[in-house]
Motif scaffolding. Structure first.
Motif, short mmCIF file in Angstrom:
data_model
loop_
_atom_site.label_atom_id
_atom_site.label_comp_id
_atom_site.label_asym_id
_atom_site.label_seq_id
_atom_site.Cartn_x
_atom_site.Cartn_y
_atom_site.Cartn_z
N ASP A 3 -12.10 -1.06 -8.03
CA ASP A 3 -12.16 -0.01 -9.06
C ASP A 3 -11.18 -0.26 -10.21
O ASP A 3 -11.32 0.33 -11.28
N GLU B 80 0.86 -1.19 0.00
CA GLU B 80 0.00 0.00 0.00
C GLU B 80 0.89 1.24 0.00
O GLU B 80 1.76 1.38 0.86
N LYS C 67 -17.05 11.80 2.94
CA LYS C 67 -18.09 12.51 2.17
C LYS C 67 -19.42 12.45 2.90
O LYS C 67 -20.15 13.44 2.96
N THR D 71 -9.53 4.44 -0.76
CA THR D 71 -10.34 5.64 -1.03
C THR D 71 -11.55 5.75 -0.12
O THR D 71 -11.81 6.82 0.46
C1 FAD Z 1 -15.32 11.15 -3.29
C2 FAD Z 1 -15.75 9.71 -3.42
C3 FAD Z 1 -16.90 9.30 -2.80
C4 FAD Z 1 -17.31 7.97 -2.89
N1 FAD Z 1 -18.46 7.60 -2.28
C5 FAD Z 1 -18.89 6.33 -2.35
C6 FAD Z 1 -20.07 5.92 -1.68
O1 FAD Z 1 -20.76 6.72 -1.05
N2 FAD Z 1 -20.43 4.61 -1.78
C7 FAD Z 1 -19.70 3.70 -2.49
O2 FAD Z 1 -20.07 2.53 -2.55
N3 FAD Z 1 -18.57 4.07 -3.13
C8 FAD Z 1 -18.15 5.36 -3.08
N4 FAD Z 1 -16.99 5.72 -3.71
C9 FAD Z 1 -16.23 4.71 -4.46
C10 FAD Z 1 -15.40 3.86 -3.52
O3 FAD Z 1 -14.59 4.68 -2.72
C11 FAD Z 1 -14.53 2.92 -4.36
O4 FAD Z 1 -15.35 2.17 -5.20
C12 FAD Z 1 -13.71 1.97 -3.48
O5 FAD Z 1 -12.94 2.68 -2.54
C13 FAD Z 1 -12.79 1.13 -4.37
O6 FAD Z 1 -12.00 0.30 -3.58
P1 FAD Z 1 -10.65 -0.31 -4.17
O7 FAD Z 1 -10.09 -1.14 -3.10
O8 FAD Z 1 -10.91 -0.89 -5.49
O9 FAD Z 1 -9.74 0.96 -4.45
P2 FAD Z 1 -9.12 1.97 -3.40
O10 FAD Z 1 -9.94 2.08 -2.19
O11 FAD Z 1 -8.84 3.21 -4.16
O12 FAD Z 1 -7.78 1.27 -2.95
C14 FAD Z 1 -6.71 1.13 -3.81
C15 FAD Z 1 -5.46 1.32 -3.00
O13 FAD Z 1 -4.35 0.93 -3.79
C16 FAD Z 1 -3.25 1.77 -3.50
N5 FAD Z 1 -2.35 1.68 -4.64
C17 FAD Z 1 -2.58 2.02 -5.93
N6 FAD Z 1 -1.53 1.71 -6.70
C18 FAD Z 1 -0.61 1.14 -5.88
C19 FAD Z 1 0.68 0.60 -6.09
N7 FAD Z 1 1.20 0.54 -7.30
N8 FAD Z 1 1.35 0.13 -5.03
C20 FAD Z 1 0.81 0.16 -3.79
N9 FAD Z 1 -0.43 0.66 -3.54
C21 FAD Z 1 -1.12 1.13 -4.57
C22 FAD Z 1 -3.88 3.12 -3.30
O14 FAD Z 1 -3.07 3.95 -2.51
C23 FAD Z 1 -5.19 2.75 -2.60
O15 FAD Z 1 -5.07 2.84 -1.21
C24 FAD Z 1 -16.54 7.04 -3.62
C25 FAD Z 1 -15.36 7.45 -4.26
C26 FAD Z 1 -14.96 8.76 -4.15
C27 FAD Z 1 -13.70 9.21 -4.84
#
Ligand code: FAD
Length: 476
Positions: free
Chosen positions: A305, A35, A51, A42
Motif C-alpha cells: 500500500d 514492525e 471484515k 492491516t
Molecule cells: C478495512 C479493510 C478491509 C480490507 N479488505 C481487503 C480485502 O478484502 N481484500 C484485499 O485484497 N485487500 C483488502 N484490504 C487492503 C489490504 O489490507 C492492504 O492492501 C494490505 O494489508 C496492504 O499490505 P501492506 O503490507 O502494504 O501494508 P500493511 O498490511 O498495512 O502493513 C504495513 C505495516 O507497517 C507497519 N508500519 C508502518 N510504519 C512503520 C514504521 N515506521 N515502523 C515500523 N512499522 C511500521 C504497520 O504497523 C503495518 O503493520 C483492506 C483494507 C482495509 C483497511
C-alpha cells in the motif's frame, strides 16, 4: 551508537514486508523487519480477514431473508453484535504470534518499534541503528485525511471492526469499497446507513454498469446513497453528529451516531524521515521506477500500500513484496504486471472484476465484443434464489482474448479468477467456452456468459431450460 549490519532492512511487517522475506532469505541474506504494531499488518488484523467475518454474518442474514424461496420458514433473525465482534476477534487473535513463529523459522529478526531513516543506508528504531545494503519501505496505508471542518469527529474501519456496540445510524463520507462493504453488513444488522460520495459514481474505478446494479441492490436493502455531493462540515450535536453537505445546489444535513471516513487510503510514509533516506516523494507519493525502486536512492524499494500507483489489495502487496525481494537478489529485473489480478467488493451480492472496464476499452480504442447477461432467471441463479446475478465480459475482437470481466452476484468473486487466469496465460474466449466444467456449478455458466461466438449458429435450440439467451453486443 554503532550500527548493526544487515543485508536487508524491511520497514513494516504486513503482507508486503512478509512477501519480501521469501526470496531474500532463500538467497541467504540477513534480514531485519521492523514492525510498530501487529505482525501481519492491516489485512489479517484490521482489514480483509476480520471484515470477512462480518461479511459472512451479513451473507447469513441475506440467506435467512431468502429462506422462504427454499420453502423454509424461519423467524426474524436476531444478531448479537457484541458476540459477532467477539467471534471476529477470536478468529484473528493468534495471527501475529503465528507469523512471529514463521518469521523466526525464516531467521528474520523482527524488531518491535517505529523505524525511521537515519541516512540513505540506515534506519533507526528505538536506540538501535541498522545499516543495510537494501531498505524496503512496506509501511502500508492510512485513511485519507480530509480537509473538512469537523473531520476529527470521524471514525475509521478500525472502529467498525472493534466497537461491540453497533450504532443505530452511520454516515460514510466517500463511496468506496470500505463504505459499501461495511454499509451492507451494518444495514443488514439494522443500522441506518447513508453514503455520501463526491464523484458522480460510487466505486469510480469499477465498471459503471456493474456499479449501477450494485447501487440498486444496496438501495433495496436500505442504504441511502447520494453521489455528486460536496461535504461542507461535520458538527457534533450532543453525542451524535450532523454532516452538512451540498447536493444538487441545495444544502442538506444527515445525522448519525457515527461518521466514518470512507474516502480511501493513502501511503503511510510521512513519518519515515524520507528526506534523511534521500527518498524523493511528492507529498508522500514516493517516486519509483518500474522495478519498485526509489528513483533517488537505488538501495530503497517500495511495496504494498506504500506504493502510490498500484491497487491497495492484499495479494498485490504480497506480490510486490516478492518482486522487491527478487529484485534485491537478482538485481532490478522484475516489474509488476497487474493486468490479470482480480478484485472484489465483498458486498452481498459481491461485485467482482478483472481487467478493463468497458469505458477503459473504449478509451483505448479497442474493437471488442461485450457480452452482458442479466442471469437472475438462469437455472443456476434460480436454484440458489439469487436476487442479483449479472455479468459483463469484454473480448478483444482481433485476438479473442479476454479484456475484462465484471460480475455482480452469481459467485462472480470466484468466477473472476478463472477469467484472470485466462488473461494471464492467454487462454482465449473460445477455449473458455469449449472447456467442460463440473455441472451444475456457476462456472458451468461461463460458456453462456460468453455467449455464442459471433460466427456460431443461434443458441435458441441449444440452451438448457432456464438459461436465457446471452445478449451479444459489438459496442466498442
Ligand atoms: C478495512 C479493510 C478491509 C480490507 N479488505 C481487503 C480485502 O478484502 N481484500 C484485499 O485484497 N485487500 C483488502 N484490504 C487492503 C489490504 O489490507 C492492504 O492492501 C494490505 O494489508 C496492504 O499490505 P501492506 O503490507 O502494504 O501494508 P500493511 O498490511 O498495512 O502493513 C504495513 C505495516 O507497517 C507497519 N508500519 C508502518 N510504519 C512503520 C514504521 N515506521 N515502523 C515500523 N512499522 C511500521 C504497520 O504497523 C503495518 O503493520 C483492506 C483494507 C482495509 C483497511
Amino acid at each position: 551508537m554503532s550500527a548493526e549490519k544487515f543485508d536487508v532492512v524491511i520497514i513494516g511487517g504486513g503482507n508486503a514486508g512478509i512477501g519480501v522475506t521469501g526470496p531474500v532469505r532463500r538467497a541467504g541474506l540477513s534480514v531485519a523487519m521492523i514492525e510498530s504494531r501487529d505482525l501481519g499488518g492491516t489485512c489479517p488484523n484490521r482489514g480483509c480477514t476480520p471484515k470477512k467475518v462480518l461479511v459472512a454474518a451479513g451473507q447469513a442474514l441475506h440467506d435467512i431473508e431468502r429462506a422462504a424461496q427454499h420453502r423454509i420458514a424461519v423467524g426474524k433473525p436476531k444478531l448479537d453484535w457484541a458476540a459477532l465482534i467477539a467471534r471476529e476477534k477470536d478468529m484473528i487473535k493468534d495471527i501475529p504470534e503465528n507469523l512471529a513463529r514463521s518469521m523466526a523459522r525464516r531467521s528474520v529478526e523482527v524488531i518491535k518499534g517505529h523505524g525511521t531513516f537515519a541516512g540513505p543506508d540506515s534506519v533507526r528504531v528505538g536506540d538501535r541503528r541498522l545499516r543495510a545494503s537494501h531498505i524496503v519501505i512496506a509501511a502500508g496505508s492510512k485513511p485519507r485525511p480530509l480537509a473538512i471542518p469537523g473531520a476529527e469527529h470521524m471514525v475509521t474501519s478500525d472502529e467498525m471492526l472493534s466497537e461491540s456496540q453497533r450504532p443505530e445510524s452511520i454516515v460514510f463520507i466517500g463511496g468506496g469499497v470500505i463504505s459499501l462493504e461495511f454499509g451492507h453488513v451494518y444495514a443488514r444488522a439494522g443500522s441506518s446507513v447513508t453514503i455520501l460520495e463526491a464523484l458522480p459514481q460510487l466505486l469510480p474505478a469499477m465498471d459503471a454498469d456493474a456499479v449501477a446494479r450494485l447501487q440498486a441492490e444496496s438501495e433495496r436493502i436500505g442504504l441511502q446513497i447520494s453521489t455528486g455531493v460536496r461535504i461542507e462540515r461535520i458538527e457534533a450535536t450532543g453525542g451524535r453528529f450532523r454532516v452538512i453537505f451540498t447536493h444538487g445546489g441545495t444544502e442538506k444535513a444527515a445525522e448519525a451516531d457515527w461518521v466514518v471516513n470512507g474516502a480511501g487510503r493513502i501511503a503511510d510514509v510521512e513519518s519515515l524521515g524520507l528526506a534523511a533516506g534521500q527518498v524523493d516523494h511528492d507529498n508522500g507519493r514516493i517516486a519509483i521506477d518500474s522495478y519498485l525502486r526509489s528513483t533517488s536512492n537505488s538501495r530503497v524499494y517500495v511495496c504494498g500500500d506504500a506504493v502510490p500507483t498500484s491497487p491497495q489489495l492484499s495479494p498485490i502487496a504480497t506480490y510486490e513484496g516478492d518482486l522487491a525481494g527478487r529484485n534485491i537478489v537478482d538485481g532490478p529485473k522484475h516489474s509488476p504486471d497487474y493486468a490479470s489480478i482480480a478484485t472484489a467488493v465483498y458486498t452481498v451480492p459481491a461485485l467482482a472484476a478483472v481487467g478493463l472496464t468497458e469505458a477503459a476499452v473504449k478509451a483505448k480504442g479497442l474493437a471488442a465484443e461485450v457480452h452482458i447477461n442479466d442471469m437472475h432467471d438462469w437455472f443456476s441463479a434460480r436454484t440458489y434464489a439469487e436476487r442479483v446475478a449479472w455479468s459483463k465480459v469484454i473480448v478483444d475482437r482481433a485476438s479473442d482474448r479476454i479484456l475484462g470481466a465484471h460480475f455482480v452476484g452469481h459467485a462472480g468473486h470466484e468466477l473472476v479468477n478463472i477469467f484472470g487466469l485466462a488473461m494471464k496465460f492467454g487462454i482465449s474466449a473460445s477455449t473458455l467456452r469449449e472447456h467442460i466444467y463440473a455441472y451444475p456449478t456457476f462456472a458451468s455458466d461461463i460458456k453462456h456468459i460468453l455467449g455464442p461466438h459471433l460466427h456460431s449458429p443461434p443458441l435458441s435450440t441449444q440452451q438448457p431450460t432456464g438459461i436465457s439467451r446471452a445478449r451479444v453486443f459489438a459496442r466498442c
